[in-house]
Design an enzyme around this catalytic site. Sequence first.
Site, PDB file in Angstrom:
ATOM      1  N   ARG A 180      -9.171   4.539  -4.402  1.00 47.77           N
ATOM      2  CA  ARG A 180      -9.307   4.376  -2.955  1.00 47.77           C
ATOM      3  C   ARG A 180     -10.325   5.395  -2.481  1.00 47.77           C
ATOM      4  O   ARG A 180     -10.115   6.609  -2.598  1.00 47.77           O
ATOM      5  CB  ARG A 180      -7.970   4.577  -2.246  1.00 47.77           C
ATOM      6  CG  ARG A 180      -8.099   4.601  -0.726  1.00 47.77           C
ATOM      7  CD  ARG A 180      -6.761   4.479  -0.028  1.00 47.77           C
ATOM      8  NE  ARG A 180      -6.267   3.108  -0.120  1.00 47.77           N
ATOM      9  CZ  ARG A 180      -5.103   2.705   0.407  1.00 47.77           C
ATOM     10  NH1 ARG A 180      -4.331   3.563   1.038  1.00 47.77           N
ATOM     11  NH2 ARG A 180      -4.720   1.454   0.276  1.00 47.77           N
ATOM     12  N   GLY A 195       0.209  -1.996   4.409  1.00 48.52           N
ATOM     13  CA  GLY A 195       1.061  -0.829   4.563  1.00 48.52           C
ATOM     14  C   GLY A 195       2.154  -1.067   5.576  1.00 48.52           C
ATOM     15  O   GLY A 195       3.308  -1.335   5.230  1.00 48.52           O
ATOM     16  N   TYR A 207      -8.365  13.692   2.274  1.00 43.83           N
ATOM     17  CA  TYR A 207      -7.750  14.470   1.214  1.00 43.83           C
ATOM     18  C   TYR A 207      -8.838  15.053   0.300  1.00 43.83           C
ATOM     19  O   TYR A 207     -10.024  14.958   0.587  1.00 43.83           O
ATOM     20  CB  TYR A 207      -6.739  13.613   0.453  1.00 43.83           C
ATOM     21  CG  TYR A 207      -5.596  13.126   1.328  1.00 43.83           C
ATOM     22  CD1 TYR A 207      -5.136  13.890   2.397  1.00 43.83           C
ATOM     23  CD2 TYR A 207      -4.977  11.905   1.095  1.00 43.83           C
ATOM     24  CE1 TYR A 207      -4.094  13.456   3.200  1.00 43.83           C
ATOM     25  CE2 TYR A 207      -3.936  11.455   1.897  1.00 43.83           C
ATOM     26  CZ  TYR A 207      -3.499  12.235   2.950  1.00 43.83           C
ATOM     27  OH  TYR A 207      -2.473  11.804   3.756  1.00 43.83           O
ATOM     28  N   SER A 247       0.827  -1.196   0.000  1.00 38.61           N
ATOM     29  CA  SER A 247       0.000   0.000   0.000  1.00 38.61           C
ATOM     30  C   SER A 247       0.871   1.260   0.000  1.00 38.61           C
ATOM     31  O   SER A 247       1.975   1.257   0.544  1.00 38.61           O
ATOM     32  CB  SER A 247      -0.889  -0.016   1.243  1.00 38.61           C
ATOM     33  OG  SER A 247      -1.936   0.906   1.147  1.00 38.61           O
TER      34      SER A 247
END
Length: 392
Positions: free
Chosen positions: A237, A332, A189, A22
């Site tokens: 995502r 991740g 974001y 990730s």
Amino acid sequence: MPNLFSPYTLKGVTLRNRIVMSPMTMYRSTDGKMDDFHVSYLGARAAGGFGLVFPEQVAITPDGRTSTTCAGIWDDDQIEGHRRVTDTIKMFGGVAGIQLGHTGRKGSEVPKYKTIDGYPGGSQLPPDHPQGWTCRAPSAIPYGGDHSFPVHELTRDEIKDLYKSYADAALRAADAGYEWLEMHYAHGYLGASFFSPLANQRTDEYGGSLENRARFHLEALDAVREVWPAEYPLTMRLGSDDLNPDGTQFDDAITAIGWMKEHGLDLADISLGFNTDDMRNNPMGNQGFMLSRAERLRNEVDIPIATSWNLGVPEKADEVIQNGVIDLAFLGRPALSNPHWPVWAARELGYDNPFELVPDDWRWWLENFRGHEPSIGLPPATEILSEEESAA
């Protein structure tokens, strides 16, 4: 029946297994460029057996970075560093993916592990700081907490310019050798904040109804789909739940992903919205906590699915692939802690030949070593106790 180590084909790209590194922000770029650090760090994960390898989120504009030390692809001069990364990933048998994004109102940050002029890591620098800038967002609403500096509300023309930035970045990504493109619309974001009523309080065609709040996603997706090679996957995502009654709800995400599929989305990688710190019943410590949402999405929208979050126990990752809950497991922190996680997982799961995941020259030595077996440097496979057995 598929398992964690079965190949996976999407569009014209085949991954050697279902294990994905990730994107993880590293704060190691200068002028948005990738260098020897990224080549060695990402190449090591490809050599360690990951099927699909992502660098960190890559910014489509300078103000789309988390910090001034984050990677970008808004300029042709940045292509060379990306090409070195993709060449290395491919040399070691992986597929190189890129995650394009814009941090929106979470930009202008201090790198997590630093302090700059008294501002602690992870906090926001003021717009007039040499390493700071005015963040842009759908509405002039700061994130809050230590991200409370004024935010610029995007105009319609600026939104259109961002679509062009996405498309231009996608062209550069293809030129650099990436074969998988993910758009990052999660984690607070820019895309996530357009989707969430907590961050998006516009009164024009980009705010209000779910259809309007998803408009940015669909129009940006259209812009990228137009230029991205048709044989390469285009995925997203998505911040699918804010875990707050006033924010994004998972029902919204299911509906929007159906629309995105109609606009050419090939796979949905679902995560949390993170548009607020006020998350109710925070599940962050729970194993695979996104899986129930993934299973519901699978039942309601016919689209390939991936997710991440606490899937680093091999048995669990393999189980949810075998049961068809997800198609790909994104890792991740496990990828950071163990660049050979796939090899270790293969041994834990009794995979016939775990060393076939590493380059052939390494493989020969590992399969034909002589001497004291425990001293090879990788622990022998162990039986991991179930939660019930551990509690007994």
